[in-house]
Design a protein around this motif. Structure first.
Motif, short mmCIF file in Angstrom:
data_model
loop_
_atom_site.label_atom_id
_atom_site.label_comp_id
_atom_site.label_asym_id
_atom_site.label_seq_id
_atom_site.Cartn_x
_atom_site.Cartn_y
_atom_site.Cartn_z
N GLY A 2 1.14 -0.67 0.44
CA GLY A 2 -0.05 -0.10 0.13
C GLY A 2 0.62 0.86 -0.11
O GLY A 2 2.22 1.19 0.22
N SER A 3 0.33 2.67 -0.04
CA SER A 3 1.13 3.95 0.32
C SER A 3 0.73 4.16 1.46
O SER A 3 0.37 3.57 2.41
CB SER A 3 0.22 4.18 -0.95
OG SER A 3 -1.06 5.31 -0.19
N LEU A 4 1.91 5.33 1.68
CA LEU A 4 1.90 5.99 2.81
C LEU A 4 0.63 6.39 3.37
O LEU A 4 0.26 6.41 4.23
CB LEU A 4 2.61 7.13 2.67
CG LEU A 4 3.01 7.77 3.93
CD1 LEU A 4 3.90 6.72 5.24
CD2 LEU A 4 4.65 8.79 3.93
N GLY A 5 -0.05 6.82 2.45
CA GLY A 5 -1.42 8.33 2.77
C GLY A 5 -1.82 5.90 3.50
O GLY A 5 -2.92 6.48 4.35
N ASP A 6 -2.17 5.21 2.40
CA ASP A 6 -3.33 4.10 2.85
C ASP A 6 -3.25 3.74 4.23
O ASP A 6 -3.17 3.02 5.33
CB ASP A 6 -2.42 3.04 2.02
CG ASP A 6 -3.33 3.29 0.82
OD1 ASP A 6 -4.31 3.55 0.88
OD2 ASP A 6 -2.48 2.42 0.02
N PHE A 7 -0.87 3.71 4.80
CA PHE A 7 -0.51 3.03 6.23
C PHE A 7 -1.12 4.11 7.01
O PHE A 7 -1.42 4.17 8.53
CB PHE A 7 0.82 3.05 6.15
CG PHE A 7 1.33 3.22 7.29
CD1 PHE A 7 1.24 2.18 8.10
CD2 PHE A 7 2.09 4.63 8.11
CE1 PHE A 7 1.82 1.88 9.99
CE2 PHE A 7 2.37 4.54 9.45
CZ PHE A 7 1.95 3.25 9.92
N TRP A 8 -1.27 5.70 6.66
CA TRP A 8 -1.69 6.70 7.62
C TRP A 8 -3.14 6.71 7.83
O TRP A 8 -3.48 6.15 9.13
CB TRP A 8 -1.71 8.11 6.83
CG TRP A 8 0.18 8.43 7.46
CD1 TRP A 8 1.08 7.46 8.40
CD2 TRP A 8 0.77 9.38 6.15
NE1 TRP A 8 2.42 8.38 7.60
CE2 TRP A 8 2.12 9.65 6.88
CE3 TRP A 8 0.02 10.39 5.67
CZ2 TRP A 8 2.97 10.53 6.47
CZ3 TRP A 8 1.37 11.11 4.67
CH2 TRP A 8 2.40 11.58 5.73
N SER A 9 -4.00 6.16 6.82
CA SER A 9 -5.18 5.97 7.03
C SER A 9 -6.08 5.19 7.91
O SER A 9 -6.39 4.75 9.15
CB SER A 9 -5.50 5.91 5.60
OG SER A 9 -7.09 5.86 6.16
N TRP A 10 -4.56 3.46 7.83
CA TRP A 10 -5.61 2.50 8.85
C TRP A 10 -4.32 2.94 10.19
O TRP A 10 -5.44 2.42 11.28
CB TRP A 10 -4.46 1.31 7.80
CG TRP A 10 -4.26 0.00 8.57
CD1 TRP A 10 -5.13 -0.81 8.73
CD2 TRP A 10 -2.64 -0.23 9.31
NE1 TRP A 10 -5.13 -1.99 9.33
CE2 TRP A 10 -4.41 -1.51 10.11
CE3 TRP A 10 -2.16 -0.43 10.25
CZ2 TRP A 10 -2.84 -2.56 10.83
CZ3 TRP A 10 -1.39 -0.75 10.77
CH2 TRP A 10 -1.86 -1.75 11.45
N ALA A 11 -3.37 3.57 9.97
CA ALA A 11 -2.53 3.54 11.45
C ALA A 11 -3.48 4.44 12.82
O ALA A 11 -2.99 4.86 13.48
CB ALA A 11 -1.26 3.20 11.25
N CYS A 12 -3.27 5.27 11.28
CA CYS A 12 -3.57 6.89 12.36
C CYS A 12 -5.41 7.64 12.71
O CYS A 12 -5.33 9.16 12.69
CB CYS A 12 -2.58 7.84 12.29
SG CYS A 12 -0.94 7.32 11.39
N SER A 13 -6.50 7.55 11.96
CA SER A 13 -7.29 7.46 11.49
C SER A 13 -8.36 7.95 13.11
O SER A 13 -8.93 8.75 13.17
CB SER A 13 -8.16 6.75 10.80
OG SER A 13 -7.43 7.40 9.32
#
Length: 172
Positions: A2-13
């Motif tokens: 996945g992308s960095l944005g996908d990771f941020w969405s998964w981990a930090c939302s």
């Protein structure tokens, strides 16, 4: 992958959970101070270091948590002296002390879970206290006298400037 944005969405939302709410509070204070250049240092002995050499510790609390609750959480901020690692020197000190000049207490005071929005500044209350007035813990109900903001003025007396644009920070 996945992308960095996908990771941020998964981990930090989930900005209402304790970890991300704390990071968000640090960001809000850093924004108000104009100190958001670079990236956040995860394990530094203080949360924010200003260009004027102020060392600021940001503490966060909320009545509402991400998990199911029977009642709102009690609000308390721990400021007990501790050992610390200095990100600037890479050294750990075994001396147990307070390493900040200023504490900023950030309360996400909103109490309706269905419309809790940690990005809405009107749902927060911010308080500043200088090192000399701090005990081991502070709470809104127990230490109101110790938690009065310093008088407006220059330097140490007025440590948080208004946020640029958007909403304003509310102070106890």
């Amino acid at each position: 992958m996945g992308s960095l944005g996908d990771f941020w969405s998964w981990a930090c939302s989930d900005l209402a959970n304790n970890v991300m709410r704390g990071v968000l509070a640090e960001y809000l204070v850093a924004m108000a101070l104009g100190e958001v250049d670079g990236t956040r240092s995860e394990w530094d002995s203080v949360d924010i270091r200003t260009a004027e050499q102020w060392r600021i510790e940001v503490k966060s609390a909320a009545y509402l948590q991400s998990w199911a609750q029977l009642r709102p959480s009690e609000i308390s901020f721990s400021i007990a002296p501790a050992t610390g690692w200095d990100a600037q020197t890479g050294l750990t000190s075994n001396d147990v002390l307070r390493r900040s000049d200023v504490y900023v207490f950030c309360l996400l005071h909103h109490e309706e879970k269905q419309n809790l929005d940690p990005l809405d500044l009107s749902q927060w209350t911010f308080l500043r206290a200088v090192h000399s007035s701090a005990g081991r813990t502070m709470s809104r109900t127990e230490d109101n006298q110790a938690l009065q903001p310093p008088a407006t003025g220059g330097g140490a007396g007025y440590l948080l400037r208004p946020a640029q644009g958007g909403g304003r920070m509310r102070w106890w």
